[in-house]
Design an enzyme around this catalytic site. Structure first.
Site, PDB file in Angstrom:
ATOM      1  N   LYS A 703      50.098-119.738  17.727  1.00 55.83           N
ATOM      2  CA  LYS A 703      51.248-119.888  16.351  1.00 55.83           C
ATOM      3  C   LYS A 703      52.087-119.209  16.638  1.00 55.83           C
ATOM      4  CE  LYS A 703      54.244-121.566  12.926  1.00 55.83           C
ATOM      5  NZ  LYS A 703      53.940-121.785  11.533  1.00 55.83           N
ATOM      6  N   ASP A 801      54.865-124.899  -0.375  1.00 56.48           N
ATOM      7  CA  ASP A 801      55.086-126.400   0.497  1.00 56.48           C
ATOM      8  C   ASP A 801      53.924-126.517   1.158  1.00 56.48           C
ATOM      9  OD1 ASP A 801      57.230-127.427   2.186  1.00 56.48           O
ATOM     10  OD2 ASP A 801      56.194-126.156   3.624  1.00 56.48           O
TER      11      ASP A 801
END
Length: 969
Positions: A703, A801
Site C-alpha cells: 500500500k 473504523d
C-alpha cells in the site's frame, strides 16, 4: 438595534425569500403554490440519492399532510406545514432557501446529511420557528449576524459538528427565548464566551465543547437557574471555575474536562441536589477536594483525573448514596481512602492510580455488589488484599501493581469468574497461587511478577483458555513448568523468569503457535532445548539464559525471526547453527564453553597449512573459469542493464525499510512491484499493489500512500497504522511485515488477502456467493480480532473504523481486521478525539454529542457489520427509507417479524442461527453505549449459537425486544 429597524429587516428578508421561491417554482414548472410549492422547490434544490422525497409530487399536493417527513397543522380549508423531519436522509447540496417561506414552520430538522455552503440568514425571519437542528453537516462560514437579532420564538439551536468558522457567535446570547444552545465541534477562531451569556434565563442546555473558547468562564453563568447540562469541554478556557456555580440548582451534568482551568474546586457543589455527573478532568486544578462535594445527593459520576489536586479524599465520599464512578487518577492526593467507601453506594468503577494514597484497601468497595473496575496502581497501599474482594463476582478488571501490599491473596480472589485482567505486580505478596485460579476462565492477562509468591505453579492454569499474557517473573516459584500451559492456545507472552523452577522444558509448549515471547531465564531448568519451539513462527523473544540446559542449539530455531535470542550461561554443546553466527547474535551464546562458532569436527586439529592453501587455490581456479565463461554475456547486456539498475538503485538507496516480522525480501522487491500491471486497488488513502517476491514466490499487499500523504492528517494515519500493527500479533489481525519510508513517500507491506474484503462479497457483483456457514465463520474471526484489541492489548486499542470493507478474507475465507489508520490506544479511560473518525452508516450515535470514545463505538460498528451479514443489505442502501440499518431492522422486526429482514437467499436451514446473530447485533447497536456488550461477550454469544461453548445464563433473546430506536431506551 431599535425595534423598528429589526422589523424592517425581517420584512425585507421575507420579501427576498419570496422572490427566490417564485423563481424556484418557475424553474421546476410546478403550478403548486403555498407551502406545497415551497416543499417542491425544496425537493428540486436537493440531491436525494436515497429517494427519501420521491413521494413529494405535484399531483399529490392536495395530500400534503400525507407526505413523508412533513408535519401539518390546521384544518381542511387552511393547512400549513409546521414541521420538516429531514434528518439522516443522505440529502446533499446547499441549504434549500425555499424553506424560509414556510411561515408556520415550528420545527426544522435537517441533521446528519451532507449539506454544505453557508448557513441561511433568512431562517431568522421565521416567526414561529422553535427548533432548528442542522447538526452533522458540512455548513461553513460564519454564523449569520441576523441570528442574533431574529428568531423571536427559537428554543433549540443545534449546529453541532459542522465546519463553521469565524469568531464564536456571542451575539446568540441575545436570543432570549433559547432553551438549548448546541454549537459543539466547530472550527471557530479562538474567542471568549460572551459576558452576557447569563441573560439566557430560559437556557437548559449549553453544549459548546471543542469550540476554541478562550478566557475565563463568565461569572454571569451563575444566573442560569434553569441550566441542566453545562458542557464547555475540550476548549482553552483558563482561570477558575466560577464560585457561583453552586447556585445552579437545576444542574444535572457539568462537563469542563480538557481545558486549562486552574485554582481550586469551588465549594457549594454539594448544594446541587440534581447533579449526577461532574467531569473536571485534564485541567490544572489544584488544592484539596471540597469536603461537601460528595454531599450532592444525586451524584453518580465524578471525573477529576489528571489535575494537581492534593489532600485527602473527603470522608463524605463514603456516605455518597448513588456514586457509581470515581476517577481521580494522576493527581497528588494522599492519605487513606475513607474506610466505608462503597458501603452506601452501587460503586462500579474506582480509579485512584498515580497518587500518594496509603493505608489499607477498604473492605467495603464491593459492598453494593456492582464493582467492575478496581484500579489502584502506583500508590502506597499496604496490608493485605481484603478477603471481602474475593466475593466480588462482578469484578472484570483489577490493577493493584506497584503498591506495598503484603500477605497472602485470598483464595477466592484468584478464582473470580469475570475478571479478564488481574495485575498484582510490584508488591510484597506471598503464599501460593491457589488452585481456584482454574475458575477464572475469563482471564486474558495474569500479571503477578515481582512479588514473593512461592510453591508450585498450579496445573489449573491450563483451564484459562482465554489467557493471552502470563507474567510471573521475579518470585520464588519452584517445581516444574506445568505441561498444562500447552493448552493455552491464545497465549502471546509467557514470562516465568527469575524463579526456582526445575526439570525440563515441556516439549508441548511448541503447541503455543500464537506465542511471541517466551522467557524462562534465571531458573534451574535442565535437559535439552525442545526442537518444537522452532515451530512457533511468531516468536520474537526467546530467553532461556542462566539455566542448566544441555545438548545442542536446535537448527529449527533458525526459522524464527528473533528480536531477542538469549541462550547464554547454560551447558550447551556442539556447533552454533549458521544463521546465528551473525553479529546480532554475538552475545546470545555467552557462557557456553562447549559451543563452537564454526562447524565442529574431529578433524579440526589435523588440518595442515598446506591443505588450506590447496583448497584456496582450487577455489580461485574454479572462480576464474566461471568468470571467463560469463564475461561475454555480461558485456552484451551491460549497457541496458546498467541503465535500469542505476534507476532502481537511485530509488532504493533513498528508502528506509523497517521490519516487524521476519522478511526474506528487499526494498527493491517491493519498489519494483509498484507498477500499473500489479495494481489491485485504489482508495482515498492510497494505491494497493500485489507483489510476488522471491525466493518463495510469496504474495504481499503493498500500500503506497498517495502524493498528499505527507500532510499532517495522512502522516498521522501512517503513524497510527505502523504503531498499531507493528505491535499486535493475532491470527485475526492483518499482519504488517514492514514499512518503507523516504522523504516524500510512505509504503506499508502487508500479508496478501486473496479474497479481498467482506464488503466486496456482500455488496458488489460477488454478492450472494457467501453461504451462511461461511458468513458465520467470518463473524467469529472478526469478533475475536476486535476482542483481542479491546481486552488483550495494554493499553487497549480502539479501531474506530470497523466496517465490512475493512474485514479482509484469505484464501480459506478466514477473516482478518485491517486498516488501522485511525486507531487509538486509550489506556485506562475514554479517549478524547478532536475529529470524528469512521465511515457513514457505521458511526456510533454517541458521536452526536461527544467525541470521548470507548471500545463501545467499535462494538456499535461491528453490530452494523453483523446486520449486513444477516440481511445482505448495505448500511447506505437506498431501500432503507433513509434510516440507519439498525433502525430499519428494529422497525421491520417489530412490525413484520424477524424473517422479514433475513437474507432469505441463504437462510434455508440456518434461520435459527441467523436469528440468534440478529439478536446479538441489535444488542451491539443499542443507542446507550453502556448497554452494549463487550467484544469478549460478543464472541461468547456467537460461539454459543453453535454450541461451541457451554450455554451461559445470557438472556440475549429477552434483551433484544426492549431495543428502541429514534428515542430514549
Amino acid at each position: 438595534m431599535a425595534p423598528l429597524h429589526r422589523r424592517l429587516l425581517l420584512i425585507l428578508a421575507v420579501v427576498a425569500v419570496s422572490g427566490v421561491l417564485h423563481a424556484g417554482a418557475a424553474f421546476v414548472g410546478t403550478p403548486a403554490g403555498g407551502d406545497a410549492g415551497a416543499l417542491l422547490a425544496v425537493k428540486a434544490s436537493l440531491s436525494d440519492p436515497a429517494g427519501a422525497l420521491d413521494a413529494w409530487r405535484v399531483r399529490t399536493t392536495g395530500n400534503l399532510c400525507r407526505w413523508p417527513h412533513v408535519d401539518c397543522a390546521g384544518n381542511s380549508t387552511a393547512v400549513a406545514v409546521e414541521g420538516l423531519n429531514l434528518g439522516d436522509l443522505a440529502l446533499a447540496g446547499g441549504f434549500p432557501v425555499a424553506v424560509c417561506s414556510l411561515s408556520s414552520l415550528r420545527h426544522l430538522d435537517m441533521s446528519s446529511n451532507d449539506l454544505a455552503g453557508p448557513l441561511p440568514a433568512c431562517l431568522a425571519a421565521l416567526p414561529a420557528l422553535e427548533t432548528l437542528n442542522l447538526a452533522s453537516n458540512n455548513f461553513s462560514g460564519e454564523v449569520p449576524a441576523a441570528y442574533g437579532s431574529g428568531f423571536p420564538s427559537l428554543a433549540v439551536l443545534n449546529l453541532i459538528q459542522n465546519l463553521l468558522t469565524g469568531a464564536f457567535p456571542g451575539f446568540l446570547a441575545n436570543v432570549s427565548s433559547l432553551q438549548e444552545l448546541l454549537l459543539a465541534y466547530n472550527s471557530f477562531s479562538p474567542s471568549p464566551l460572551p459576558d452576557n451569556i447569563g441573560d439566557l434565563a430560559a437556557l437548559r442546555v449549553l453544549f459548546l465543547a471543542n469550540c476554541s473558547l478562550t478566557g475565563n468562564i463568565p461569572l454571569s453563568i451563575g444566573k442560569l437557574q434553569n441550566l441542566v447540562n453545562l458542557d464547555l469541554s475540550s476548549n482553552n478556557l483558563t482561570g477558575e471555575i466560577p464560585r457561583n456555580i453552586g447556585n445552579l440548582s437545576s444542574l444535572v451534568q457539568i462537563e469542563l474536562f480538557s481545558n486549562q482551568l486552574s485554582g481550586e474546586i469551588p465549594s457549594g457543589i454539594g448544594r446541587l441536589k440534581k447533579l449526577q455527573q461532574l467531569d473536571i478532568s485534564m485541567n490544572q486544578i489544584s488544592g484539596e477536594i471540597p469536603e461537601d462535594m460528595f454531599a450532592a445527593p444525586s451524584l453518580e459520576s465524578v471525573h477529576m483525573f489528571q489535575n494537581n489536586l492534593t489532600g485527602w479524599l473527603p470522608a463524605m465520599a463514603g456516605a455518597a448514596e448513588r456514586l457509581t464512578e470515581l476517577m481521580i487518577f494522576a493527581n497528588q492526593i494522599e492519605g487513606a481512602l475513607p474506610p466505608d467507601l462503597g458501603m452506601n453506594c452501587p460503586l462500579e468503577s474506582l480509579d485512584v492510580s498515580d497518587n500518594r494514597i496509603f493505608g489499607p484497601i477498604p473492605a467495603t468497595l464491593c459492598a453494593g455488589g456492582k464493582l467492575k473496575q478496581l484500579l489502584l496502581l502506583n500508590n502506597m497501599f499496604d496490608g493485605e488484599i481484603p478477603a471481602e474482594l474475593g466475593g466480588c463476582r462482578s469484578l472484570t478488571r483489577v490493577r493493584l501493581p506497584f503498591n506495598r501490599l503484603s500477605g497472602e491473596v485470598p483464595p477466592e480472589f484468584w478464582g473470580l469468574p469475570h475478571v479478564y485482567l488481574l495485575e498484582l505486580r510490584g508488591n510484597a505478596l506471598s503464599g501460593n497461587v491457589d488452585a481456584a485460579i482454574g475458575r477464572a476462565t475469563n482471564l486474558s492477562s495474569l500479571i503477578i511478577d515481582n512479588n514473593r509468591f512461592t510453591g508450585v505453579l498450579p496445573t489449573e492454569l491450563g483451564n484459562l483458555t482465554n489467557l493471552a499474557v502470563l507474567l510471573v517473573a521475579n518470585n520464588s516459584f519452584s517445581g516444574t513448568v506445568p505441561p498444562s500451559l500447552s493448552s493455552l492456545s491464545q497465549l502471546l507472552a509467557l514470562d516465568l523468569s527469575n524463579n526456582s523452577l526445575s526439570g525440563e522444558i515441556p516439549r508441548s509448549l511448541g503447541q503455543l503457535k500464537n506465542l511471541t515471547m517466551l522467557d524462562l531465564s534465571d531458573n534451574h531448568l535442565n535437559g535439552s532445548i525442545p526442537v518444537e519451539l522452532g515451530g512457533i513462527h511468531d516468536m520474537n523473544v526467546l530467553d532461556l539464559s542462566h539455566n542448566e540446559l544441555s545438548g545442542g542449539v536446535p537448527a529449527e530455531l533458525q526459522s524464527l525471526k528473533f528480536g531477542v535470542l538469549n541462550l547464554s550461561y547454560n551447558k550447551l554443546t556442539g556447533h552454533i547453527p549458521s544463521l546465528f553466527r551473525a553479529e546480532q547474535f554475538r552475545e546470545s551464546f555467552l557462557g557456553n564453553p562447549g559451543l563452537c562458532y564454526r562447524i565442529c569436527s574431529k578433524y579440526d586439529d589435523v588440518y595442515s597449512h598446506r591443505a588450506r592453501v590447496q583448497m584456496i587455490v582450487s577455489i580461485l581456479v574454479v572462480t576464474a573459469v566461471i568468470l571467463l565463461l560469463t564475461v561475454a554475456w555480461y558485456t552484451y547486456k551491460y549497457k541496458m542493464y546498467h541503465k535500469r539498475a542505476a534507476e532502481i538503485d537511485s530509488q532504493n538507496s533513498e528508502w528506509v525499510i523497517t521490519s516487524f516480522h521476519k522478511v526474506e525480501f528487499s526494498e527493491r522487491d517491493i519498489v519494483n512491484s509498484m507498477t500499473e500491471n500489479n495494481l489491485v486497488g485504489k482508495g482515498g488513502s492510497g494505491m494497493v499493489y500485489k507483489a510476488v517476491v522471491r525466493p518463495n514466490g510469496d504474495a504481499l499487499a503493498v500500500k503506497k500512500l498517495l502524493a498528499g500523504s505527507m500532510s499532517s492528517k495522512k502522516n498521522d494515519t501512517f503513524e497510527a497504522e505502523v504503531q498499531t500493527l507493528s505491535k499486535v500479533r493475532h491470527r485475526n489481525i492483518v499482519k504488517l511485515f514492514c514499512c518503507l519510508t523516504r522523504e516524500a513517500s510512505r509504503v506499508l507491506v502487508y500479508e496478501f488477502m486473496p479474497n479481498g474484503s467482506l464488503g466486496d462479497f456482500l455488496h458488489s457483483a460477488k454478492a450472494g456467493i457467501l453461504d451462511w456457514p461461511t458468513r458465520y465463520k467470518i463473524l467469529v474471526d472478526a469478533a475475536e480480532g476486535l476482542s483481542y484489541l479491546h481486552h488483550d492489548c495494554v493499553p487497549a486499542i480502539i479501531h474506530r473504523d470497523v466496517k465490512s470493507n475493512n474485514i479482509l478474507l484469505d484464501a480459506d475465507f478466514r477473516a482478518k481486521v485491517a486498516d488501522f489508520g485511525v486507531a487509538k490506544c486509550v489506556g485506562d479511560g475514554p479517549a478524547t478525539m478532536s475529529i470524528i473518525a469512521g465511515s457513514c452508516g457505521y458511526i456510533a450515535p454517541e458521536y452526536a454529542y461527544t467525541v470521548r470514545i470507548t471500545e463501545k463505538s467499535d462494538i456499535y460498528s461491528f453490530g452494523v457489520v453483523m446486520l449486513e451479514l444477516v440481511t445482505g443489505k448495505s448500511p447506505m442502501s437506498s431501500d432503507l427509507g433513509g434510516k440507519g440499518l439498525g433502525s430499519w431492522v428494529a422497525t421491520n422486526v417489530e412490525k413484520n417479524g424477524v424473517e422479514s429482514v433475513l437474507d432469505l437467499k441463504i437462510a434455508g436451514q440456518f434461520k435459527d442461527e441467523m436469528c440468534g446473530v440478529l439478536k446479538i447485533a441489535l444488542l451491539c447497536v443499542k443507542h446507550v453505549p453502556n448497554n452494549r456488550p463487550s467484544m469478549r461477550f460478543v464472541v461468547r454469544f456467537l460461539l454459543d449459537i453453535k454450541g461451541e461453548i457451554k450455554p451461559k445464563t445470557l438472556k440475549v433473546a429477552e434483551a433484544a425486544p426492549a431495543i428502541r430506536f429514534g428515542g430514549k431506551e
